[in-house]
Scaffold this motif. Structure first.
Motif, mmCIF file in Angstrom:
data_model
loop_
_atom_site.group_PDB
_atom_site.id
_atom_site.type_symbol
_atom_site.label_atom_id
_atom_site.label_comp_id
_atom_site.label_asym_id
_atom_site.label_seq_id
_atom_site.Cartn_x
_atom_site.Cartn_y
_atom_site.Cartn_z
ATOM 1 N N ASN A 1 0.860 -1.382 -0.052
ATOM 2 C CA ASN A 1 0.591 0.231 -0.302
ATOM 3 C C ASN A 1 0.799 1.018 -0.103
ATOM 4 O O ASN A 1 0.526 1.735 -1.177
ATOM 5 C CB ASN A 1 -0.323 0.250 1.287
ATOM 6 C CG ASN A 1 -1.977 -0.904 0.703
ATOM 7 O OD1 ASN A 1 -2.179 -1.186 -0.272
ATOM 8 N ND2 ASN A 1 -2.884 -0.946 2.099
ATOM 9 N N LYS B 1 2.266 1.573 -3.691
ATOM 10 C CA LYS B 1 1.078 2.030 -4.521
ATOM 11 C C LYS B 1 0.588 3.785 -3.976
ATOM 12 O O LYS B 1 0.301 4.384 -4.916
ATOM 13 C CB LYS B 1 -0.201 1.378 -4.194
ATOM 14 C CG LYS B 1 -0.025 0.086 -4.553
ATOM 15 C CD LYS B 1 -1.868 -0.464 -5.076
ATOM 16 C CE LYS B 1 -2.426 -0.242 -3.213
ATOM 17 N NZ LYS B 1 -4.022 -1.848 -3.342
ATOM 18 N N ASP C 1 5.015 5.954 5.479
ATOM 19 C CA ASP C 1 5.609 6.403 4.024
ATOM 20 C C ASP C 1 5.042 8.213 3.621
ATOM 21 O O ASP C 1 4.815 8.750 4.653
ATOM 22 C CB ASP C 1 4.346 5.977 2.211
ATOM 23 C CG ASP C 1 3.246 6.477 3.068
ATOM 24 O OD1 ASP C 1 3.006 7.077 2.943
ATOM 25 O OD2 ASP C 1 2.670 4.897 2.999
ATOM 26 N N ILE D 1 -3.767 10.114 4.188
ATOM 27 C CA ILE D 1 -5.381 9.567 4.343
ATOM 28 C C ILE D 1 -5.916 10.596 5.585
ATOM 29 O O ILE D 1 -6.173 11.228 6.368
ATOM 30 C CB ILE D 1 -5.774 8.180 5.142
ATOM 31 C CG1 ILE D 1 -4.879 6.853 4.458
ATOM 32 C CG2 ILE D 1 -7.379 7.539 5.593
ATOM 33 C CD1 ILE D 1 -4.537 5.752 5.040
ATOM 34 N N VAL E 1 -10.275 2.682 6.608
ATOM 35 C CA VAL E 1 -9.810 1.811 6.116
ATOM 36 C C VAL E 1 -9.741 0.545 5.759
ATOM 37 O O VAL E 1 -9.412 -0.454 5.228
ATOM 38 C CB VAL E 1 -7.894 2.650 5.483
ATOM 39 C CG1 VAL E 1 -8.187 3.864 4.536
ATOM 40 C CG2 VAL E 1 -7.850 2.577 6.847
ATOM 41 N N TYR F 1 -13.275 -0.707 1.929
ATOM 42 C CA TYR F 1 -12.890 0.065 1.603
ATOM 43 C C TYR F 1 -11.833 0.577 0.769
ATOM 44 O O TYR F 1 -10.583 0.535 1.156
ATOM 45 C CB TYR F 1 -13.255 0.786 3.153
ATOM 46 C CG TYR F 1 -13.953 2.273 3.234
ATOM 47 C CD1 TYR F 1 -14.936 2.789 3.615
ATOM 48 C CD2 TYR F 1 -12.651 3.252 3.067
ATOM 49 C CE1 TYR F 1 -15.068 4.126 3.656
ATOM 50 C CE2 TYR F 1 -12.718 4.294 3.464
ATOM 51 C CZ TYR F 1 -13.603 4.550 3.238
ATOM 52 O OH TYR F 1 -15.066 6.222 3.489
ATOM 53 N N VAL G 1 -9.914 4.973 0.100
ATOM 54 C CA VAL G 1 -10.754 6.151 0.042
ATOM 55 C C VAL G 1 -11.003 6.963 -0.746
ATOM 56 O O VAL G 1 -11.751 7.672 -1.279
ATOM 57 C CB VAL G 1 -9.592 7.015 0.282
ATOM 58 C CG1 VAL G 1 -9.505 8.365 0.623
ATOM 59 C CG2 VAL G 1 -8.692 6.442 1.403
ATOM 60 N N GLY H 1 -6.269 -1.336 -6.723
ATOM 61 C CA GLY H 1 -6.571 -3.467 -5.570
ATOM 62 C C GLY H 1 -7.914 -3.875 -5.104
ATOM 63 O O GLY H 1 -8.377 -3.240 -5.062
ATOM 64 N N THR H 2 -7.485 -4.121 -3.954
ATOM 65 C CA THR H 2 -9.343 -4.520 -4.085
ATOM 66 C C THR H 2 -10.232 -3.910 -3.186
ATOM 67 O O THR H 2 -10.565 -4.143 -2.410
ATOM 68 C CB THR H 2 -9.390 -5.875 -3.619
ATOM 69 O OG1 THR H 2 -8.571 -6.091 -2.353
ATOM 70 C CG2 THR H 2 -8.495 -6.675 -4.811
ATOM 71 N N GLY H 3 -9.265 -3.523 -1.771
ATOM 72 C CA GLY H 3 -9.641 -3.069 -0.872
ATOM 73 C C GLY H 3 -9.616 -3.874 0.891
ATOM 74 O O GLY H 3 -10.429 -3.718 1.634
ATOM 75 N N LEU I 1 -6.327 -4.593 4.377
ATOM 76 C CA LEU I 1 -6.757 -3.904 5.176
ATOM 77 C C LEU I 1 -7.293 -4.946 6.385
ATOM 78 O O LEU I 1 -6.614 -5.084 7.444
ATOM 79 C CB LEU I 1 -6.415 -3.221 5.736
ATOM 80 C CG LEU I 1 -5.286 -1.876 5.183
ATOM 81 C CD1 LEU I 1 -6.059 -0.224 4.952
ATOM 82 C CD2 LEU I 1 -3.936 -1.563 6.015
HETATM 83 P P1 ADP Z 1 -6.613 -1.286 -1.007
HETATM 84 O O1 ADP Z 1 -4.505 -1.149 -1.034
HETATM 85 O O2 ADP Z 1 -6.315 -3.299 -2.015
HETATM 86 O O3 ADP Z 1 -7.468 -0.619 -1.865
HETATM 87 P P2 ADP Z 1 -6.309 -2.002 1.163
HETATM 88 O O4 ADP Z 1 -7.654 -2.956 2.587
HETATM 89 O O5 ADP Z 1 -5.117 -2.202 1.316
HETATM 90 O O6 ADP Z 1 -7.189 -2.888 -0.386
HETATM 91 O O7 ADP Z 1 -6.853 -0.464 1.799
HETATM 92 C C1 ADP Z 1 -8.118 -0.183 1.520
HETATM 93 C C2 ADP Z 1 -7.765 1.716 1.454
HETATM 94 O O8 ADP Z 1 -6.940 2.823 2.106
HETATM 95 C C3 ADP Z 1 -6.768 1.952 0.606
HETATM 96 O O9 ADP Z 1 -7.399 1.915 -0.818
HETATM 97 C C4 ADP Z 1 -6.311 3.637 0.128
HETATM 98 O O10 ADP Z 1 -7.793 4.301 -0.229
HETATM 99 C C5 ADP Z 1 -6.403 3.853 2.049
HETATM 100 N N1 ADP Z 1 -5.033 3.239 1.609
HETATM 101 C C6 ADP Z 1 -4.460 2.840 2.328
HETATM 102 N N2 ADP Z 1 -2.748 2.363 3.020
HETATM 103 C C7 ADP Z 1 -2.403 3.858 2.706
HETATM 104 C C8 ADP Z 1 -1.272 4.448 2.699
HETATM 105 N N3 ADP Z 1 -0.434 4.111 3.286
HETATM 106 N N4 ADP Z 1 -1.145 5.788 2.262
HETATM 107 C C9 ADP Z 1 -2.735 6.314 1.413
HETATM 108 N N5 ADP Z 1 -3.975 5.691 1.242
HETATM 109 C C10 ADP Z 1 -3.798 3.672 1.888
#
Ligand code: ADP
Length: 256
Positions: free
Chosen positions: A162, A165, A190, A195, A203, A208, A210, A218-220, A223
């Motif tokens: 993440n 990404k 990072d 967020i 999240v 979910y 953002v 990603g699939t959401g 986390l």
């Molecule tokens: P995915 O990454 O597959 O979309 P996750 O459950 O890992 O699903 O993360 C959910 C959401 O949380 C992400 O779509 C993103 O919007 C937010 N997110 C997670 N990690 C970060 C990060 N390091 N910086 C910014 N936003 C993040």
């Protein structure tokens, strides 16, 4: 929302008369909505790559295949979409195994160094390609924790993936640890897009994201899976962020 009390069971006759079971129906309604949303989300997540695959293959059939360069580009895209579908299926079965308690953790006292090193090694090529510096900062000696090494590595891979990404080129990611009241806290910080405060707890919900437009494909689910794994260790996971300046994901593991 509104709370609603109702009788949901047939009254049971006892010596003293009727024993009436009253339950909070608003909770049942909420769970039913969670289940409905879950199915709707899965359908949506499946439909997106399937629609792309349909378009890509139709275009190939209609003649794009006759130009080898064009065809190669289409095939790469098809490969990506198939990967996305495969990832979704893997994550869904992971999540259901963990949620239903079928995934038994193999908890052993150990050192977290290996899990951190393996996760960093697995993702450093990707960080490099994205122009991001991935650093690990660990003390010489680490307290022992009770952990399932593979599962903790999975959490770390999710968090670092993440971070990559959602961090633009030239950014930095650091993995580190600290001890804090009978736990070892592991963090991934990072310098990315961050967020918004209102989303910091959301999240961790299934599906979910953002911001769907820059979700990074990603699939959401990552986390949500990570949260279950950490909780099964007796720890917790949380996110902090200064929106626009980066995010820090931390999780704690009880000391052995
Ligand atoms: P995915 O990454 O597959 O979309 P996750 O459950 O890992 O699903 O993360 C959910 C959401 O949380 C992400 O779509 C993103 O919007 C937010 N997110 C997670 N990690 C970060 C990060 N390091 N910086 C910014 N936003 C993040």
């Amino acid at each position: 929302g509104k709370r609603f009390l109702g009788i949901i069971a047939t009254p049971l006759v006892s010596q003293s008369g009727y024993l009436v079971l009253v339950q909070d129906l608003s909770e049942l309604r909420r769970l039913e909505k969670v289940r409905r949303d879950f199915v709707a989300n899965i359908s949506h997540e499946l439909r997106t790559p399937i629609t792309s695959l349909k378009l890509l293959t139709e275009t190939l059939q209609e003649g794009a295949a006759s130009d080898p360069d064009v065809a190669a580009g289409f095939i790469d895209k098809i490969h990506l979409e198939v990967d996305k579908l495969a990832q979704l299926v893997t994550e869904l079965s992971d999540l259901s195994a963990i949620e239903s308690g079928q995934a038994v953790l193999n908890l052993q006292p150990g050192d977290i160094r290996t899990a951190i090193k393996l996760a960093a090694e697995r993702l450093s090529p990707q960080a490099e390609r994205a122009g991001i510096i991935l650093g690990v900062e660990l003390p010489e000696t680490l307290p022992r924790v009770r952990l399932d090494e593979n599962r903790v590595e999975q959490v770390l891979v999710n968090l670092v993936h993440n971070a990559i990404k959602f961090t633009p080129k030239g950014g930095k990611i650091k993995i580190g640890v600290r001890t804090q009241s009978q736990t070892l806290v592991v963090y991934v910080t990072d310098s990315g897009i961050g967020i918004p405060e209102d989303d910091l707890t959301r999240v961790f919900e299934r599906f979910y994201k953002v911001d769907k437009s820059r979700s990074g494909g990603g699939t959401g689910l990552g986390l949500a899976i990570s949260k279950h794994i950490v909780q099964a260790h007796g720890g917790s996971i949380w996110a902090e962020s200064v929106y626009g300046k980066g995010a820090t994901f931390s999780f704690s593991l009880p000391l052995a």
